[in-house]
Design an enzyme around this catalytic site. Structure first.
Site, PDB file in Angstrom:
ATOM      1  N   GLU A   1       8.351  16.229  15.784  1.00  0.00           N
ATOM      2  CA  GLU A   1       8.858  16.110  14.419  1.00  0.00           C
ATOM      3  C   GLU A   1       8.071  17.026  13.486  1.00  0.00           C
ATOM      4  O   GLU A   1       6.862  16.856  13.315  1.00  0.00           O
ATOM      5  CB  GLU A   1       8.751  14.656  13.936  1.00  0.00           C
ATOM      6  CG  GLU A   1       9.389  14.432  12.588  1.00  0.00           C
ATOM      7  CD  GLU A   1       9.362  12.970  12.163  1.00  0.00           C
ATOM      8  OE1 GLU A   1      10.372  12.507  11.608  1.00  0.00           O
ATOM      9  OE2 GLU A   1       8.329  12.305  12.378  1.00  0.00           O
TER      10      GLU A   1
ATOM     11  N   LYS B   1       0.853  -1.192   0.000  1.00  0.00           N
ATOM     12  CA  LYS B   1       0.000   0.000   0.000  1.00  0.00           C
ATOM     13  C   LYS B   1       0.885   1.238   0.000  1.00  0.00           C
ATOM     14  O   LYS B   1       1.485   1.587   1.024  1.00  0.00           O
ATOM     15  CB  LYS B   1      -0.911   0.048   1.225  1.00  0.00           C
ATOM     16  CG  LYS B   1      -2.021   1.115   1.072  1.00  0.00           C
ATOM     17  CD  LYS B   1      -2.581   1.572   2.387  1.00  0.00           C
ATOM     18  CE  LYS B   1      -1.905   2.815   2.909  1.00  0.00           C
ATOM     19  NZ  LYS B   1      -2.051   4.015   2.021  1.00  0.00           N
TER      20      LYS B   1
ATOM     21  N   GLY C   1       6.432   5.416   8.685  1.00  0.00           N
ATOM     22  CA  GLY C   1       5.617   6.617   8.754  1.00  0.00           C
ATOM     23  C   GLY C   1       5.668   7.231  10.134  1.00  0.00           C
ATOM     24  O   GLY C   1       6.644   7.072  10.870  1.00  0.00           O
TER      25      GLY C   1
ATOM     26  N   GLU D   1       9.189   1.591  11.268  1.00  0.00           N
ATOM     27  CA  GLU D   1      10.222   2.630  11.195  1.00  0.00           C
ATOM     28  C   GLU D   1       9.495   3.955  11.238  1.00  0.00           C
ATOM     29  O   GLU D   1       8.794   4.328  10.299  1.00  0.00           O
ATOM     30  CB  GLU D   1      11.037   2.488   9.904  1.00  0.00           C
ATOM     31  CG  GLU D   1      12.370   3.233   9.971  1.00  0.00           C
ATOM     32  CD  GLU D   1      12.431   4.425   9.052  1.00  0.00           C
ATOM     33  OE1 GLU D   1      12.476   5.556   9.581  1.00  0.00           O
ATOM     34  OE2 GLU D   1      12.436   4.239   7.833  1.00  0.00           O
TER      35      GLU D   1
ATOM     36  N   CYS E   1      12.918  11.146   7.676  1.00  0.00           N
ATOM     37  CA  CYS E   1      12.780  10.729   9.077  1.00  0.00           C
ATOM     38  C   CYS E   1      14.077  10.884   9.857  1.00  0.00           C
ATOM     39  O   CYS E   1      14.056  11.141  11.062  1.00  0.00           O
ATOM     40  CB  CYS E   1      12.284   9.291   9.150  1.00  0.00           C
ATOM     41  SG  CYS E   1      13.279   8.120   8.203  1.00  0.00           S
TER      42      CYS E   1
ATOM     43  N   GLY F   1       1.959   4.429  13.508  1.00  0.00           N
ATOM     44  CA  GLY F   1       2.629   3.185  13.871  1.00  0.00           C
ATOM     45  C   GLY F   1       2.049   2.570  15.130  1.00  0.00           C
ATOM     46  O   GLY F   1       1.896   1.346  15.232  1.00  0.00           O
TER      47      GLY F   1
ATOM     48  N   GLU G   1      -1.156   7.454  -0.129  1.00  0.00           N
ATOM     49  CA  GLU G   1      -2.244   7.845  -1.028  1.00  0.00           C
ATOM     50  C   GLU G   1      -1.831   8.888  -2.057  1.00  0.00           C
ATOM     51  O   GLU G   1      -2.228   8.818  -3.219  1.00  0.00           O
ATOM     52  CB  GLU G   1      -3.406   8.398  -0.199  1.00  0.00           C
ATOM     53  CG  GLU G   1      -4.523   7.408   0.037  1.00  0.00           C
ATOM     54  CD  GLU G   1      -5.815   8.092   0.421  1.00  0.00           C
ATOM     55  OE1 GLU G   1      -6.766   8.038  -0.387  1.00  0.00           O
ATOM     56  OE2 GLU G   1      -5.874   8.664   1.512  1.00  0.00           O
TER      57      GLU G   1
END
Length: 490
Positions: free
Chosen positions: A385, A175, A228, A250, A284, A233, A178
Site C-alpha cells: 500500500e 486518540k 490505520g 480497519e 484505504c 493494527g 498526532e
C-alpha cells in the site's frame, strides 16, 4: 497567535504535564497552525480510570435509548451549525480540497443522526423455549471504548467510531492521529456544549507508542477500535490480548479495479480517476490496482493518462483545486520512495512521479498524479500500500485471469468491476475477496452499509447496524415462566 490544543478529560480542557508539544502543520504551506499537547502514559491511564468510573456510575450507560438518541441529535445539530469551520479546519490540517472536507463534515453530522435513529428501532430477540421457558437476547454496552483514528479522514473516522460507541452506552477515549487533531478538538468543544454527561467522552492527543499502546494494553478498556496501517493494527491486536478485549480493525488495502473490454470507457475512466486520486490517493479503499482487459488496454491507458495530467493540483482552500496536498513531508517522502522502487523494478512511469514545486506550490507537499504501466504482480508497487496518488495498470485476458490477479494480494478491503454485462460483472465481483465492492462505480457508499475488509484488511465492521454491534455485548436471559423443582437428582 498559534492556537494551543489541550486535552479534554472528564469534561475539562487540561494541559498535559508533558512539555514536549507538537507543532501542527498546514501541508499546503508548511505553516504552523497550532500546537498540540501530548498526553503521557500516566495521564492516559488516569483518563481510562475516569472513563471506567463514569461508565459504572450509569450516568450515560443507564440512560434509555431515547435519552441517548436525543443527545446524539444535539451533537449532530452542532456539527451542522459549525460545518463551515469544520471544513476550514480539515482543509488546513489535512490538505484535502474543500469539496472533500465539506462532504466529510456533512457525513459526520448525518452519522450521528443515523445512530440516533437506530436507537429507536426494535432491538433484541425472544425465543420460545421448552419446559415453560422463554429466552431473551439483549444488547448491552461494553464499558470503556478506546478509539484510535488515522490522519486521512480526521473528522469522519472519529465520528464513525464515536457515534456508535456513544449510542451503545459506552464511555469513550478518542486518540486522533498526532498530526491531524484540529477537527477532533473542535468536535469535542461542541460535545462539551451538549447534554452528554462529563467524563463520558474524553480526548487525548499524543503518540501511538504512548497513548495508543496504553489504550490497547489497559485491562480497563473493554473494546479498542483502530483504523490505520496493517502493521500498527497487528501490534494493537497483540497488545489487546492482556484482558482479551474486543478488537475492531480497519486496516490497509490494495484494491483491484477491473475493467472489461465491453465497459463504457468514459465511465470506467472517470470512476477510475476518482477511485485513485480522490483524497490524493490517501484513502484505504483507493482503487490503486487497475486491471484492464487486453483488447482495450492501450486505449484505456492513453485516455487515463491524458485525463490524469489534467487534474488541477493545488491548495485545498482554492475552489479550483481538484486534488490537494499530501498530508505530511514524511508521507510525501514515502510516496517518492515507492516511485523510485517502481522504476528500479522495471515498471514504466507513464505519467507523473514527481513533487510539484512550481506555480506557487513550492512550500507545500504536492504530488503529481502518477501512473505506472508494464507492471507485474510480484512488484512492490503492486503488492504494498503506497497511500498516495499512484496507480498501477495491469493487463488481463479473461475472467479467470482477472479474478486471479485481483485476489493475488494480502489485502481484501475493496474492489470494483466495470462491464456492460451485468451478469458477468456480478459473477466476477462475487469472486473478488473484498468487503466493499462496486459494479460500474467506485467509492460510492452510505452510512447504512457495513464497512470493513477481508484478510489483512482488518477485523470487524464499521457503520450500519454492524457498527453498533462492535460496541455492544450480547446477553442471553432465560426466564422460567413456571418455577418449580426439577428433581434432577431425585
Amino acid at each position: 497567535m498559534t492556537k494551543e490544543l489541550k486535552l479534554y478529560i472528564n469534561g475539562h480542557w487540561v494541559e498535559s504535564s508533558n512539555p514536549d508539544t507538537l507543532d501542527i502543520i498546514n501541508p499546503a504551506t508548511q505553516e504552523v497552525i497550532a500546537m498540540a499537547q501530548r498526553a503521557t502514559k500516566e495521564e492516559t491511564e488516569e483518563t481510562i480510570k475516569i472513563a471506567k468510573k463514569t461508565f459504572e456510575s450509569g450516568v450515560w450507560s443507564d440512560k434509555s435509548p431515547q435519552e441517548r438518541a436525543a443527545v446524539l441529535l444535539q451533537i449532530a445539530d452542532k456539527l451542522q451549525e459549525n460545518i463551515d469551520e469544520l471544513t476550514n479546519l480539515e482543509v488546513q490540517n489535512n490538505g484535502k480540497t474543500r469539496r472533500e472536507a465539506r462532504s466529510d463534515a456533512e457525513e459526520a453530522a448525518n452519522t450521528f443522526r443515523y445512530y440516533a435513529g437506530l436507537l429507536n428501532m426494535p432491538n433484541g430477540q425472544t425465543y420460545e423455549a421448552p419446559e415453560d421457558m422463554q429466552t431473551m437476547i439483549v444488547k448491552e454496552p461494553m464499558g470503556v471504548a478506546g478509539l484510535i483514528v488515522p490522519w486521512n479522514f480526521p473528522l469522519l473516522m472519529s465520528v464513525w467510531k464515536i457515534a456508535p460507541a456513544l449510542a451503545a452506552g459506552n464511555s469513550i477515549l478518542l486518540k486522533p492521529a498526532e498530526i491531524t487533531p484540529m477537527t477532533a478538538v473542535k468536535m469535542f468543544e461542541l460535545i462539551d456544549e451538549s447534554d452528554l454527561p462529563k467524563g463520558v467522552a474524553n480526548l487525548l492527543m499524543g503518540s501511538g507508542s504512548v497513548v495508543g499502546q496504553t489504550i490497547a494494553e489497559s485491562d480497563d478498556v473493554d473494546v479498542v477500535s483502530f483504523t490505520g496501517s496493517t502493521g500498527v493494527g497487528r501490534r494493537i491486536m497483540q497488545a489487546a490480548t492482556g484482558n482479551m478485549k474486543k478488537v475492531s480493525l480497519e486496516l490497509g488495502g490494495k484494491s483491484p479495479n477491473i475493467i472489461f473490454g465491453d465497459a463504457d470507457l468514459e465511465t470506467a475512466i472517470d470512476y477510475s480517476l476518482f477511485g485513485i486520486y480522490m483524497g490524493s490517493g490517501q484513502v484505504c479503499t483507493s482503487g490503486s490496482r487497475i486491471l484492464v482487459q487486453e483488447g482495450i488496454y492501450d486505449e484505456f491507458v492513453a485516455k487515463f493518462v491524458e485525463n490524469a495530467r489534467r487534474i488541477r493540483v493545488g491548495p485545498g482552500n482554492d475552489e479550483q483545486s481538484e486534488m490537494g496536498a499530501i498530508v505530511s513531508e514524511n508521507q510525501l517522502k514515502s510516496i517518492l520512495d515507492y516511485i523510485r522502487i517502481g522504476k528500479e523494478e522495471g515498471a514504466s512511469l507513464a505519467s507523473g512521479g514527481i513533487r510539484i514545486e512550481k506555480n506557487g506550490l513550492e512550500k507545500g507537499f504536492f504530488m503529481e498524479p502518477t501512473v505506472f504501466t508494464n507492471v507485474t504482480s510480484d512488484m512492490r508497487i503492486v503488492r504494498e500500500e503506497i497511500f498516495g496518488p499512484v496507480v498501477t495498470i495491469q493487463k488481463f485476458q479473461d475472467e479467470e485471469e482477472a479474478i486471479k490477479i485481483a485476489n493475488d494480494t494480502d489485502f481484501g478491503l475493496a474492489g470494483s468491476v466495470f462491464s456492460a454485462d451485468q451478469n458477468k460483472a456480478l459473477r466476477v465481483i462475487k469472486k473478488v475477496r473484498a468487503g466493499i465492492t462496486w459494479l460500474n462505480a467506485y467509492h460510492l457508499t452510505n452510512i447504512q452499509a457495513p464497512w470493513g475488509g477481508y484478510k489483512q484488511s482488518g477485523i470487524g465492521r464499521s457503520l450500519g447496524t454492524y457498527g453498533l454491534d462492535e460496541y455492544q455485548e450480547t446477553k442471553q436471559i432465560n426466564i422460567n415462566l413456571a418455577p418449580k423443582p426439577i428433581h434432577w437428582f431425585d
